[in-house]
Motif scaffolding. Structure first.
Motif, PDB file in Angstrom:
ATOM      1  N   ASN A  26      22.454  17.333  15.759  1.00 46.81           N
ATOM      2  CA  ASN A  26      21.218  16.550  15.898  1.00 46.81           C
ATOM      3  C   ASN A  26      19.958  17.310  15.504  1.00 46.81           C
ATOM      4  OD1 ASN A  26      21.156  13.699  16.619  1.00 46.81           O
ATOM      5  ND2 ASN A  26      19.430  14.265  17.921  1.00 46.81           N
ATOM      6  N   ALA A  69      25.360  13.112  17.995  1.00 46.60           N
ATOM      7  CA  ALA A  69      24.541  13.619  16.894  1.00 46.60           C
ATOM      8  C   ALA A  69      24.344  12.508  15.870  1.00 46.60           C
ATOM      9  CB  ALA A  69      25.234  14.814  16.250  1.00 46.60           C
ATOM     10  N   SER A  93      18.481  12.320  28.808  1.00 47.33           N
ATOM     11  CA  SER A  93      19.633  11.532  28.361  1.00 47.33           C
ATOM     12  C   SER A  93      20.177  10.659  29.481  1.00 47.33           C
ATOM     13  CB  SER A  93      20.736  12.444  27.821  1.00 47.33           C
ATOM     14  OG  SER A  93      21.457  13.087  28.855  1.00 47.33           O
ATOM     15  N   TYR A 122      22.706  19.080  22.587  1.00 44.01           N
ATOM     16  CA  TYR A 122      23.593  18.070  22.012  1.00 44.01           C
ATOM     17  C   TYR A 122      25.043  18.525  21.957  1.00 44.01           C
ATOM     18  CZ  TYR A 122      19.984  14.690  21.089  1.00 44.01           C
ATOM     19  OH  TYR A 122      18.999  13.736  21.255  1.00 44.01           O
ATOM     20  N   THR A 167      21.705   8.665  21.304  1.00 41.96           N
ATOM     21  CA  THR A 167      20.958   9.645  22.092  1.00 41.96           C
ATOM     22  C   THR A 167      19.739  10.186  21.357  1.00 41.96           C
ATOM     23  OG1 THR A 167      22.573  11.325  21.411  1.00 41.96           O
ATOM     24  CG2 THR A 167      22.876  10.315  23.566  1.00 41.96           C
TER      25      THR A 167
END
Length: 506
Positions: A131, A115, A25, A106, A73
């Motif tokens: 997510n 999410a 990330s 997440y 993400t």
């Protein structure tokens, strides 16, 4: 061959998946940073060079701050090659172990990730809030280890995936070039293109997705020359795609892709399945192996891989400052496609779900919860804020998804301007000209950098939509590029056209 059975704990799989998703990330792969840095140095288009600079500065900031590179993400995609001498010590299935890792990653309170996964794609589209589930692909292979590739695929690039079945004699290269030319820039170049040729429809798509995770090595390939048909195709496509002049964020320039990957498989004599999947500038993936000794240990990239870029002084010299709180129609009419603006003051946010609700209220003759007259709206769904943050990473979403709403919203509300990502379609441009409401872009892949421009944030309406609620942001020197001016001039048309001609003349 070592046939010793290896026992791998299910908890190690879950912990490794969670750690990997946090890792990707905020850390770009080192090879991508090196190639993007090289692209920045050789780029001659000012708009594209500015876009690449923002992506690189954002990447370095995300790595230091350990916050997401991009607000989207991603949908989690996992490739697991499982040694046949491995026993997984768990009462859960592999997919359940992976999904638990996704959930932990997440919902991590230190770096919560946005999410984006929704249940029931046909109707309710209710967000799962963590997510899950991931998309998991498994393969049994000889050995006593499990090798994982963990990737997070953003919607902007995933939505541009394409598939066809060509006649056996047809040119793969020609189809790819014709297809790339129609994709626009919503997939956030400069990135990579994955190509799968052969097998069946699903095999070609799977190959195109998996090959995107291979190391970037185009410069080495160009230096030594191709040794097989797949490498010949890679070079040809790399050169032809960049010759289109699309450039960073579709603004026109020398680099649209840093690499092209090709994977092939035997196929039916009557068939030539071809899949194309773009990889955006976030390019999030990591590979690790579990051997029973514990969770994966992931090594961060060397911070010296990032170039030093004095982005602030460049903006101060070349940008026009805009006060959103005193904005007039007369001022917006002076903005021209291609120029850089620094926005300060209050702006609203709203993307797909908010636009749908606004249009439903307009159609029903009901009042809107927020007065849009004289305001600027930003198409964004930010990441949840942590600690002392005003807002989490807050990069733009693809604007064409708002095109169907644009005419009605501009007609009914009196908006002054819009900010998003990538090009607008013909209907939206017609509305822009009719209502003299210009459109600007923020740089996709610069979400953390953009969030530093946001000095205050509050929810004004549709709070139940979460990240898709309508916020009011107060921004200071938020960098944007004028994309479509009130005369309908579009940088996404003029930029690539100009650079396609320039590249052809080189």
């Amino acid at each position: 061959m070592d046939r010793t059975q290896t026992i791998i704990r299910g908890t190690d799989i879950t912990r490794s998946v969670a750690d990997a998703l946090q890792f990707i990330s905020y850390y770009h792969p080192a090879d991508y940073i090196r190639y993007l840095s090289a692209a920045y140095k050789r780029e001659e288009s000012p708009a594209a060079k500015n876009a690449i600079a923002q992506i690189l500065v954002n990447s370095r900031m995300a790595a230091f701050g350990r916050r997401p590179i991009c607000q989207d993400t991603g949908l989690v995609v996992v490739f697991a090659k499982i040694g046949m001498s491995v026993r997984i010590d768990s009462v859960r299935s592999l997919t359940e172990l992976v999904d638990e890792g996704v959930r932990q990653a997440y919902l991590d309170p230190d770096n919560p990730l946005r999410a984006s996964v929704v249940l029931d794609p046909l109707s309710t589209r209710r967000n799962t809030r963590d997510n899950t589930p991931a998309i998991v692909h498994t393969e049994l292979v000889p050995g006593n280890k499990i090798t994982f590739i963990i990737a997070a695929k953003g919607g902007g690039s995933e939505n541009k995936a394409r598939f066809t079945t060509l006649n056996p004699s047809a040119s793969v290269s020609d189809w790819v070039i014709d297809t790339i030319a129609t994709l626009g820039s919503g997939w956030c170049p400069p990135g990579l293109i994955g190509i799968g040729v052969g097998g069946s429809a699903e095999k070609a798509m799977l190959m195109a997705k998996e090959v995107l995770n291979d190391p970037i090595d185009m410069f080495d390939l160009l230096a030594r020359g191709p040794s097989c048909p797949e490498e010949e195709l890679r070079i040809e496509l790399y050169q032809r795609i960049n010759a289109l002049g699309i450039g960073a964020q579709g603004l026109g320039g020398l680099t649209t892709v840093v690499d092209v990957k090709v994977s092939t498989y035997p196929t039916h004599a009557a068939s030539k399945p071809v899949a194309l999947i773009p990889q955006c500038a976030a390019n999030r993936h990591v590979k690790f192996t579990l051997d029973g000794s514990g969770p994966a240990v992931l090594t961060p990239p060397d911070m010296s891989d990032w170039p030093e870029i004095d982005f602030g002084s460049t903006l101060s010299t070349n940008a026009r400052r805009v006060n959103l709180d005193t904005l007039t129609k007369e001022e917006t009419a002076t903005w021209r496609a291609g120029e850089t603006l620094l926005l300060s003051g209050k702006m609203l946010t709203g993307r797909d779900a908010a636009h749908k609700r606004i249009v439903d209220l307009i159609d029903a003759g009901k009042p809107l919860p927020v007065d849009l007259r004289g305001r600027v709206i930003y198409y964004v769904g930010p990441v949840q804020a942590v600690r002392d943050e005003i807002v989490g990473p807050a990069g733009p979403t693809t604007s064409t998804r708002m095109d169907a709403f644009t005419e009605k919203v501009l007609e009914a509300t009196g908006l002054y301007a819009m900010v998003g990502k990538a090009e607008r379609g013909p209907a939206a441009i017609d509305a822009i000209v009719k209502h003299r409401t210009p459109y600007m872009i923020a740089i996709g892949g610069a979400a953390y950098l953009i969030s530093q421009s946001i000095k205050a944030a509050r929810v004004l309406a549709f709070e139940d939509l979460g990240m898709e609620a309508i916020y009011e942001f107060e921004v200071q020197d938020m960098p944007v590029t004028m994309a479509v001016d009130v005369e309908g001039r579009s940088i996404h048309k003029s930029g690539p056209a100009e650079w396609r001609q320039r590249i052809a003349g080189l």
